[in-house]
Scaffold this motif. Structure first.
Motif, PDB file in Angstrom:
ATOM      1  N   LYS A  24       0.939  -1.073   0.045  1.00 30.83           N
ATOM      2  CA  LYS A  24      -0.139  -0.057   0.178  1.00 30.83           C
ATOM      3  C   LYS A  24       0.899   1.338   0.159  1.00 30.83           C
ATOM      4  N   GLY A  25       1.838   1.158   0.743  1.00 28.57           N
ATOM      5  CA  GLY A  25       2.927   2.479   0.784  1.00 28.57           C
ATOM      6  C   GLY A  25       3.478   2.731  -0.367  1.00 28.57           C
ATOM      7  N   LEU A  69       1.006   4.301  -2.693  1.00 35.13           N
ATOM      8  CA  LEU A  69       0.905   5.718  -2.384  1.00 35.13           C
ATOM      9  C   LEU A  69       2.113   6.572  -2.836  1.00 35.13           C
ATOM     10  N   LYS A  88       3.156  10.456  -1.666  1.00 32.39           N
ATOM     11  CA  LYS A  88       2.946  10.325  -0.281  1.00 32.39           C
ATOM     12  C   LYS A  88       3.807   9.192   0.260  1.00 32.39           C
ATOM     13  N   TYR A  89       4.322   9.542   1.503  1.00 34.67           N
ATOM     14  CA  TYR A  89       5.418   8.443   1.910  1.00 34.67           C
ATOM     15  C   TYR A  89       4.800   8.080   3.497  1.00 34.67           C
ATOM     16  N   VAL A  90       4.957   6.858   3.742  1.00 32.68           N
ATOM     17  CA  VAL A  90       4.388   6.462   5.083  1.00 32.68           C
ATOM     18  C   VAL A  90       5.596   6.258   5.923  1.00 32.68           C
ATOM     19  N   GLU A 150       6.522   5.320  10.385  1.00 31.29           N
ATOM     20  CA  GLU A 150       6.329   5.060  11.783  1.00 31.29           C
ATOM     21  C   GLU A 150       6.932   6.049  12.575  1.00 31.29           C
ATOM     22  N   ASN A 187      -1.233  12.881   7.282  1.00 33.21           N
ATOM     23  CA  ASN A 187      -2.489  12.330   8.230  1.00 33.21           C
ATOM     24  C   ASN A 187      -1.810  11.219   9.037  1.00 33.21           C
ATOM     25  N   THR A 188      -2.456  10.910   9.945  1.00 34.28           N
ATOM     26  CA  THR A 188      -1.747  10.028  11.044  1.00 34.28           C
ATOM     27  C   THR A 188      -3.084   8.959  11.539  1.00 34.28           C
ATOM     28  N   ARG A 211       1.271   5.642  12.635  1.00 39.29           N
ATOM     29  CA  ARG A 211       1.771   5.890  11.408  1.00 39.29           C
ATOM     30  C   ARG A 211       1.421   7.274  10.784  1.00 39.29           C
ATOM     31  N   ILE A 248       1.150   9.473   7.247  1.00 40.69           N
ATOM     32  CA  ILE A 248       1.224   9.274   5.862  1.00 40.69           C
ATOM     33  C   ILE A 248       1.373  10.993   5.490  1.00 40.69           C
ATOM     34  N   THR A 274       2.144  13.862   2.723  1.00 40.13           N
ATOM     35  CA  THR A 274       2.086  14.119   1.383  1.00 40.13           C
ATOM     36  C   THR A 274       3.134  15.613   1.026  1.00 40.13           C
TER      37      THR A 274
END
Length: 100
Positions: A21-22, A25, A30-32, A34, A60-61, A83, A85, A87
Motif C-alpha cells: 500500500k505504501g 501511495l 505520499k510517504y508512510v 512509523e 495524516n496520522t 503511522r 502518511i 504528502t
C-alpha cells in the motif's frame, strides 16, 4: 508555532514503512513513516522537512488496531505504533532507496 529542537525532531521519526500500500501511495507523492506515538502533526511535518529538506503539504496520522499474538500458552499483543502518511509538494521527493 513552537520552535523545535533538531535533536527532538530526529527522534520522532522511527523508520519508513515499505509495504504494498505504501508503494502505491508513492505514485501520489505520499510517504508512510512509523513515528513516536505522542508525536503531533506539526511536529511530524517539521521533522520531515528538516530531515529530508522537502516541503510537506499535508500529514495524516493513524494508529492501527492492536493484533493478538500467541507464544505457546501465553497470549499477548503485538506492539502498537503510530503511522504518518506525509504528502509532499509536487516538485519534491524523498529517495528511500539511495543507490550505493
Amino acid at each position: 508555532m513552537t520552535e523545535y529542537n533538531t535533536r527532538d525532531l530526529v527522534d520522532l521519526i522511527i523508520k519508513p514503512i515499505v509495504t504494498e500500500k505504501g508503494s502505491l501511495l508513492l505514485e501520489q507523492n505520499k510517504y508512510v513513516f512509523e513515528v513516536v506515538k505522542k508525536a503531533t502533526k506539526p511536529e511530524i511535518k517539521a521533522a520531515i522537512q528538516s530531515l529530508f529538506d522537502v516541503k510537506v503539504v499535508k500529514v495524516n496520522t493513524l494508529i492501527p488496531p492492536r493484533k493478538k499474538r500467541r507464544v505457546g500458552k501465553f497470549v499477548g499483543y503485538k506492539p502498537q505504533h503510530k503511522r504518518a502518511i506525509v504528502t509532499l509538494a509536487a516538485e519534491d521527493q524523498i529517495d528511500l532507496f539511495p543507490e550505493v
